[in-house]
Design a protein around this motif. Structure first.
Motif, PDB file in Angstrom:
ATOM      1  N   HIS A  81      19.031  36.843 -56.444  1.00 54.36           N
ATOM      2  CA  HIS A  81      19.080  36.378 -55.072  1.00 54.36           C
ATOM      3  C   HIS A  81      20.519  36.166 -54.627  1.00 54.36           C
ATOM      4  O   HIS A  81      21.448  36.076 -55.442  1.00 54.36           O
ATOM      5  N   SER A  82      20.694  36.071 -53.317  1.00 54.26           N
ATOM      6  CA  SER A  82      22.012  35.895 -52.719  1.00 54.26           C
ATOM      7  C   SER A  82      21.803  35.319 -51.325  1.00 54.26           C
ATOM      8  O   SER A  82      20.668  35.114 -50.879  1.00 54.26           O
ATOM      9  N   SER A  83      22.900  35.092 -50.617  1.00 54.67           N
ATOM     10  CA  SER A  83      22.813  34.764 -49.188  1.00 54.67           C
ATOM     11  C   SER A  83      24.150  35.087 -48.546  1.00 54.67           C
ATOM     12  O   SER A  83      25.202  35.032 -49.192  1.00 54.67           O
ATOM     13  N   SER A  84      24.097  35.439 -47.269  1.00 56.48           N
ATOM     14  CA  SER A  84      25.311  35.773 -46.527  1.00 56.48           C
ATOM     15  C   SER A  84      25.859  34.533 -45.832  1.00 56.48           C
ATOM     16  O   SER A  84      25.296  33.439 -45.936  1.00 56.48           O
ATOM     17  N   VAL A  85      26.949  34.701 -45.117  1.00 59.49           N
ATOM     18  CA  VAL A  85      27.567  33.579 -44.416  1.00 59.49           C
ATOM     19  C   VAL A  85      26.675  33.132 -43.262  1.00 59.49           C
ATOM     20  O   VAL A  85      25.845  33.888 -42.759  1.00 59.49           O
ATOM     21  N   ASN A  86      26.840  31.886 -42.868  1.00 59.04           N
ATOM     22  CA  ASN A  86      26.106  31.334 -41.733  1.00 59.04           C
ATOM     23  C   ASN A  86      26.900  31.598 -40.456  1.00 59.04           C
ATOM     24  O   ASN A  86      27.939  30.991 -40.219  1.00 59.04           O
ATOM     25  N   LEU A  87      26.401  32.504 -39.637  1.00 63.67           N
ATOM     26  CA  LEU A  87      27.069  32.856 -38.392  1.00 63.67           C
ATOM     27  C   LEU A  87      26.454  32.167 -37.179  1.00 63.67           C
ATOM     28  O   LEU A  87      26.859  32.419 -36.049  1.00 63.67           O
ATOM     29  N   SER A  88      25.483  31.298 -37.437  1.00 67.86           N
ATOM     30  CA  SER A  88      24.784  30.651 -36.333  1.00 67.86           C
ATOM     31  C   SER A  88      25.507  29.375 -35.906  1.00 67.86           C
ATOM     32  O   SER A  88      26.359  28.848 -36.634  1.00 67.86           O
ATOM     33  N   PRO A  89      25.158  28.839 -34.727  1.00 68.12           N
ATOM     34  CA  PRO A  89      25.741  27.569 -34.282  1.00 68.12           C
ATOM     35  C   PRO A  89      25.017  26.350 -34.841  1.00 68.12           C
ATOM     36  O   PRO A  89      25.277  25.229 -34.416  1.00 68.12           O
ATOM     37  N   GLN A  90      24.089  26.552 -35.796  1.00 66.10           N
ATOM     38  CA  GLN A  90      23.386  25.441 -36.439  1.00 66.10           C
ATOM     39  C   GLN A  90      23.578  25.515 -37.954  1.00 66.10           C
ATOM     40  O   GLN A  90      23.739  26.602 -38.521  1.00 66.10           O
ATOM     41  N   ASP A  91      23.549  24.357 -38.598  1.00 68.31           N
ATOM     42  CA  ASP A  91      23.620  24.308 -40.053  1.00 68.31           C
ATOM     43  C   ASP A  91      22.353  24.914 -40.656  1.00 68.31           C
ATOM     44  O   ASP A  91      21.281  24.906 -40.046  1.00 68.31           O
ATOM     45  N   ARG A  92      22.478  25.450 -41.881  1.00 69.28           N
ATOM     46  CA  ARG A  92      21.323  25.901 -42.646  1.00 69.28           C
ATOM     47  C   ARG A  92      21.252  25.051 -43.898  1.00 69.28           C
ATOM     48  O   ARG A  92      22.075  25.187 -44.809  1.00 69.28           O
ATOM     49  N   VAL A  93      20.290  24.139 -43.929  1.00 67.30           N
ATOM     50  CA  VAL A  93      20.195  23.175 -45.019  1.00 67.30           C
ATOM     51  C   VAL A  93      18.964  23.496 -45.863  1.00 67.30           C
ATOM     52  O   VAL A  93      17.837  23.502 -45.363  1.00 67.30           O
ATOM     53  N   LEU A  94      19.189  23.762 -47.142  1.00 72.27           N
ATOM     54  CA  LEU A  94      18.120  24.134 -48.063  1.00 72.27           C
ATOM     55  C   LEU A  94      18.148  23.197 -49.260  1.00 72.27           C
ATOM     56  O   LEU A  94      19.151  23.110 -49.969  1.00 72.27           O
ATOM     57  N   LEU A  95      17.045  22.497 -49.472  1.00 71.43           N
ATOM     58  CA  LEU A  95      16.918  21.562 -50.591  1.00 71.43           C
ATOM     59  C   LEU A  95      16.207  22.279 -51.728  1.00 71.43           C
ATOM     60  O   LEU A  95      15.143  22.866 -51.513  1.00 71.43           O
ATOM     61  N   ILE A  96      16.785  22.250 -52.929  1.00 66.12           N
ATOM     62  CA  ILE A  96      16.195  22.948 -54.071  1.00 66.12           C
ATOM     63  C   ILE A  96      16.115  21.998 -55.264  1.00 66.12           C
ATOM     64  O   ILE A  96      17.127  21.454 -55.714  1.00 66.12           O
ATOM     65  N   VAL A  97      14.897  21.805 -55.765  1.00 63.64           N
ATOM     66  CA  VAL A  97      14.677  21.027 -56.993  1.00 63.64           C
ATOM     67  C   VAL A  97      14.322  22.009 -58.102  1.00 63.64           C
ATOM     68  O   VAL A  97      13.408  22.831 -57.947  1.00 63.64           O
ATOM     69  N   THR A  98      15.050  21.937 -59.197  1.00 61.64           N
ATOM     70  CA  THR A  98      14.772  22.773 -60.365  1.00 61.64           C
ATOM     71  C   THR A  98      14.064  21.937 -61.412  1.00 61.64           C
ATOM     72  O   THR A  98      14.625  20.972 -61.935  1.00 61.64           O
TER      73      THR A  98
ATOM     74  N   VAL B 272      13.363  16.834 -63.871  1.00 59.94           N
ATOM     75  CA  VAL B 272      14.295  17.522 -62.982  1.00 59.94           C
ATOM     76  C   VAL B 272      15.543  17.900 -63.761  1.00 59.94           C
ATOM     77  O   VAL B 272      16.295  17.025 -64.213  1.00 59.94           O
ATOM     78  N   HIS B 273      15.758  19.198 -63.928  1.00 60.96           N
ATOM     79  CA  HIS B 273      17.002  19.639 -64.548  1.00 60.96           C
ATOM     80  C   HIS B 273      18.152  19.574 -63.552  1.00 60.96           C
ATOM     81  O   HIS B 273      19.268  19.168 -63.911  1.00 60.96           O
ATOM     82  N   GLN B 274      17.867  19.951 -62.309  1.00 58.92           N
ATOM     83  CA  GLN B 274      18.933  19.988 -61.301  1.00 58.92           C
ATOM     84  C   GLN B 274      18.318  19.803 -59.911  1.00 58.92           C
ATOM     85  O   GLN B 274      17.215  20.279 -59.654  1.00 58.92           O
ATOM     86  N   PHE B 275      19.040  19.116 -59.059  1.00 61.09           N
ATOM     87  CA  PHE B 275      18.607  18.900 -57.681  1.00 61.09           C
ATOM     88  C   PHE B 275      19.824  19.104 -56.792  1.00 61.09           C
ATOM     89  O   PHE B 275      20.839  18.440 -56.963  1.00 61.09           O
ATOM     90  N   LYS B 276      19.706  20.047 -55.868  1.00 56.59           N
ATOM     91  CA  LYS B 276      20.844  20.313 -54.985  1.00 56.59           C
ATOM     92  C   LYS B 276      20.382  20.530 -53.553  1.00 56.59           C
ATOM     93  O   LYS B 276      19.240  20.938 -53.305  1.00 56.59           O
ATOM     94  N   ILE B 277      21.273  20.256 -52.647  1.00 54.80           N
ATOM     95  CA  ILE B 277      21.056  20.514 -51.227  1.00 54.80           C
ATOM     96  C   ILE B 277      22.186  21.414 -50.777  1.00 54.80           C
ATOM     97  O   ILE B 277      23.348  21.002 -50.734  1.00 54.80           O
ATOM     98  N   ASN B 278      21.860  22.659 -50.493  1.00 52.65           N
ATOM     99  CA  ASN B 278      22.876  23.615 -50.041  1.00 52.65           C
ATOM    100  C   ASN B 278      23.087  23.433 -48.537  1.00 52.65           C
ATOM    101  O   ASN B 278      22.188  23.669 -47.742  1.00 52.65           O
ATOM    102  N   MET B 279      24.295  23.014 -48.188  1.00 58.05           N
ATOM    103  CA  MET B 279      24.635  22.679 -46.804  1.00 58.05           C
ATOM    104  C   MET B 279      25.472  23.817 -46.216  1.00 58.05           C
ATOM    105  O   MET B 279      26.700  23.709 -46.099  1.00 58.05           O
ATOM    106  N   LYS B 280      24.821  24.899 -45.862  1.00 56.09           N
ATOM    107  CA  LYS B 280      25.562  26.034 -45.309  1.00 56.09           C
ATOM    108  C   LYS B 280      25.866  25.718 -43.845  1.00 56.09           C
ATOM    109  O   LYS B 280      25.062  25.971 -42.940  1.00 56.09           O
TER     110      LYS B 280
END
Length: 282
Positions: free
Chosen positions: A210-227, A90-98
């Motif tokens: 790749h990119s992503s826009s802002v989270n406009l929803s009333p729920q979190d967007r959680v994405l787990l990424i292992v590199t 694993v080079h990198q492990f992150k959880i993007n908590m939008k």
């Protein structure tokens, strides 16, 4: 997908998406461990500009055995090693908590450029494996990828490299892709949004734009990424000013010897075998 293997599909399109690879029980377990993890201060927790909302969690496998076992799960490690053709670490492990109504955008970029210049990784022989940890639709600011963009080399424009790794975890990335290149790539290749249900898994090449826009929803967007990186592609020993370990690994031992471990203590029927093409534990 036709008859293409995972490896061939990623090579062709730069990405491959597979549905319902993790059960709802497993997703609950992962989210519960994340919630417990952020109750205590840990290195690698990065916040949005408001200094309150969590933007990302980096390197939890360095401090928590649950996440250490997760990165070796064969449903993640198996397709990574199939694509790369070598033992991986694993080079990198992150959880993007939008976070809901607060999660900021990620501008257009390619991941490998940061690992090449920031960590000294010599070749783009890595793969990102991502798990959706909640249902995601367009309102959540999903990951947006340009299929085939990994074939065009380094597209980044850099004129503001401060050497500050924190900048590269914010919405003000050092290496961004210019408007003209994005216009051409989107016009010629279209885009693919990583929407779907919790438990879906995506693999994408580190050179895919790749990119992503802002989270406009009333729920979190959680994405787990292992590199995952190959053990033959470790950082150059002469690379100066290494980034923190939660961004750039120091341990390059391969993970395959513990790939038969499971996310939870209960017995979980494997659901990724038809994608990996191998038996559990191999």
């Amino acid at each position: 997908m036709g008859n293409l293997s995972i490896a061939d599909q990623v090579k062709q399109d730069g990405l491959s998406i597979h549905r319902q690879c993790f059960s709802s029980e497993e997703i609950v377990a992962i989210n519960e461990h994340i919630a417990r993890y952020i109750e205590e201060p840990h290195p690698g927790i990065v916040r949005e500009d408001d200094r309150k909302s969590i933007r990302g969690i980096h390197g939890p496998h360095l401090y928590d055995n649950f996440f250490r076992q997760l990165v070796a799960d064969p449903r993640l490690l198996g397709p990574a090693e199939e694509f790369l053709g070598e033992p991986c670490y694993v080079h990198q492990f992150k959880i993007n908590m939008k976070q809901r109504m607060k999660g900021e955008a990620w501008p257009w970029h390619q991941d490998y450029i940061f690992w090449k210049n920031g960590d000294g990784i010599p070749r783009p022989n890595l793969i990102n494996v991502a798990i959706l940890l909640n249902d995601v639709d367009m309102l959540h600011g999903p990951l947006c990828l340009i299929p085939g963009s990994h074939k065009f080399g380094d597209l980044s424009e850099s004129s503001k490299n401060t050497g500050d790794w924190e900048q590269d975890l914010s919405k003000d990335l050092t290496y961004q892709i210019g408007h003209a290149d994005i216009d051409r790539l989107v016009r010629d290749n279209g885009v693919k949004y990583l929407t779907g249900e919790a438990g879906d898994v995506a693999l994408f090449d580190p050179m895919v734009a790749h990119s992503s826009s802002v989270n406009l929803s009333p729920q979190d967007r959680v994405l787990l990424i292992v590199t995952y990186n190959t053990t033959s592609n470790t950082p150059r020993p002469d690379h100066n000013k290494p980034r923190p370990e939660f961004l750039s690994a120091r341990d390059f031992r391969p993970l395959h010897q513990i790939a038969n471990r499971r996310v939870t203590d209960q017995v979980i029927e494997p659901v990724f075998h038809e994608l990996v093409g191998v038996e559990d534990g191999n």
